[in-house]
Write an enzyme that holds these catalytic residues in place. Structure first.
Site, PDB file in Angstrom:
ATOM      1  CD  GLU A  66      -3.053   1.525   2.062  1.00 48.41           C
ATOM      2  OE1 GLU A  66      -3.073   0.624   3.028  1.00 48.41           O
ATOM      3  OE2 GLU A  66      -3.695   2.294   1.850  1.00 48.41           O
ATOM      4  CD  GLU A  91       1.707   8.276   4.640  1.00 49.99           C
ATOM      5  OE1 GLU A  91       0.740   7.977   4.116  1.00 49.99           O
ATOM      6  OE2 GLU A  91       2.314   9.639   4.251  1.00 49.99           O
ATOM      7  CG  ASP A 141      -1.363  13.774  -1.312  1.00 51.82           C
ATOM      8  OD1 ASP A 141      -2.208  14.385  -0.315  1.00 51.82           O
ATOM      9  OD2 ASP A 141      -0.334  13.275  -1.289  1.00 51.82           O
ATOM     10  CG  ASP A 177     -12.207  12.239  -2.366  1.00 54.85           C
ATOM     11  OD1 ASP A 177     -11.073  12.248  -3.041  1.00 54.85           O
ATOM     12  OD2 ASP A 177     -12.548  12.882  -1.392  1.00 54.85           O
ATOM     13  CB  THR A 214     -11.722   6.034   5.574  1.00 56.61           C
ATOM     14  OG1 THR A 214     -12.191   6.657   4.369  1.00 56.61           O
ATOM     15  CG2 THR A 214     -10.630   5.018   5.458  1.00 56.61           C
ATOM     16  CE  LYS A 215     -12.706   8.521  12.726  1.00 61.07           C
ATOM     17  NZ  LYS A 215     -12.592   9.318  13.589  1.00 61.07           N
ATOM     18  CG  PHE A 216     -11.892  10.996   3.823  1.00 67.81           C
ATOM     19  CD1 PHE A 216     -11.986  12.341   3.764  1.00 67.81           C
ATOM     20  CD2 PHE A 216     -11.630  10.191   2.802  1.00 67.81           C
ATOM     21  CE1 PHE A 216     -11.440  12.774   2.473  1.00 67.81           C
ATOM     22  CE2 PHE A 216     -11.301  10.753   1.460  1.00 67.81           C
ATOM     23  CZ  PHE A 216     -11.292  12.169   1.229  1.00 67.81           C
ATOM     24  CD  GLU A 217     -15.201   5.244   0.557  1.00 67.69           C
ATOM     25  OE1 GLU A 217     -14.096   4.828   1.037  1.00 67.69           O
ATOM     26  OE2 GLU A 217     -15.580   4.677  -0.355  1.00 67.69           O
TER      27      GLU A 217
END
Ligand code: SAM
Length: 236
Positions: A66, A91, A141, A177, A214-217
């Site tokens: 990943e 990362e 990003d 997104d 995810t929370k964001f999604e």
């Protein structure tokens, strides 16, 4: 240096535009603990060069790589749900690396290894060819402005680098997104040799179950934002 020495000097490697900017970030106690106790156990070094991941994990298992795991939520969830598989996460953002490592310690997972540096360098220097079953790139990003598009990680060279590291039959799975980035990914990947788009209509695949939400999604869903998933399989 004389002119002749300059002519004979090895060409400097081309400056590569980075897909990230290093952000300073305060660390929580948990993230510090993750780095202090987790790095010696789960951390891998770019400088160590090419790895035999069967030896690193001490077994042969399906292997997922990943890029840019952020705070590591998806990676932790996937690794916990599939203890029979191995995961390599990369990362550049140190607090995120600390957060993931802290999660690995807390959940006592042993099927994840972590690099804290540029994932493209890891792919080039550390990952053997044809050794990955999946490569994940979730919400990279988007670099919205046209003059920043060169910073987008998805480029023709990226497609080729990834293809060389995937096994034949292995899959590059991307999600975003930001619709213009989805279209850009689709354009680059459709033109890249040696891949087959797994979407039946040649565009996007339905949201795959194996990608943790995810929370964001979830928030984006409530606000009516879309998410686009792309899956490209290495065929040659
Ligand atoms: C928008 S965030 C998404 C994080 C996560 N995948 C998620 O879905 O929440 C993109 C992440 O990619 C990381 N990143 C960008 N380029 C990278 C690279 N070349 N190597 C490693 N990480 C990178 C950034 O530091 C950032 O944390």
């Amino acid at each position: 240096m004389s002119d002749q020495e300059l002519d004979n000097a090895p060409a400097r490697p081309m400056r590569t535009v980075k897909s990230f900017v290093m952000r300073a970030g305060r660390m929580t106690e948990g993230q510090k603990r993750g780095l202090d106790l987790g790095l010696p156990r789960f951390g891998l070094d770019l400088e160590a060069g090419l790895q035999d991941f069967d030896t690193v994990f001490n077994r042969q298992a399906p292997r997922t790589f990943e890029i840019g795991f952020g705070m590591g939520h998806s990676l932790l969830e996937m690794a916990a749900a599939a203890p029979e598989q191995d995961f390599i996460g990369v990362e550049v953002h140190r607090p995120g690396v600390g957060a993931l490592l802290n999660g690995l310690l807390t959940q006592q997972l042993s099927n994840v290894r972590v690099y804290s540096c540029d994932a493209l360098e890891v792919l080039r220097q550390c990952v053997p060819d044809a050794s990955l079953d999946r490569l994940l790139l979730f919400f990279p990003d988007p670099w919205h402005k046209a003059r920043h598009h060169k910073r987008r990680i998805v480029q023709p060279e990226f497609a080729e680098l990834v293809r060389s590291k995937l096994k034949v039959g292995g899959v590059l799975h991307m999600a975003t997104d930001w619709e213009p980035y989805a279209e850009y990914m689709l354009e680059i990947m459709s033109a890249a040799p040696g891949y087959r788009n797994q979407a039946l209509d040649g565009t996007y695949v339905p949201r795959p179950e194996e990608r943790p939400i995810t929370k964001f999604e979830r928030r984006g869903e409530r606000l009516g934002h879309g998410v686009w998933d792309l899956k490209f399989e290495r065929i040659e």
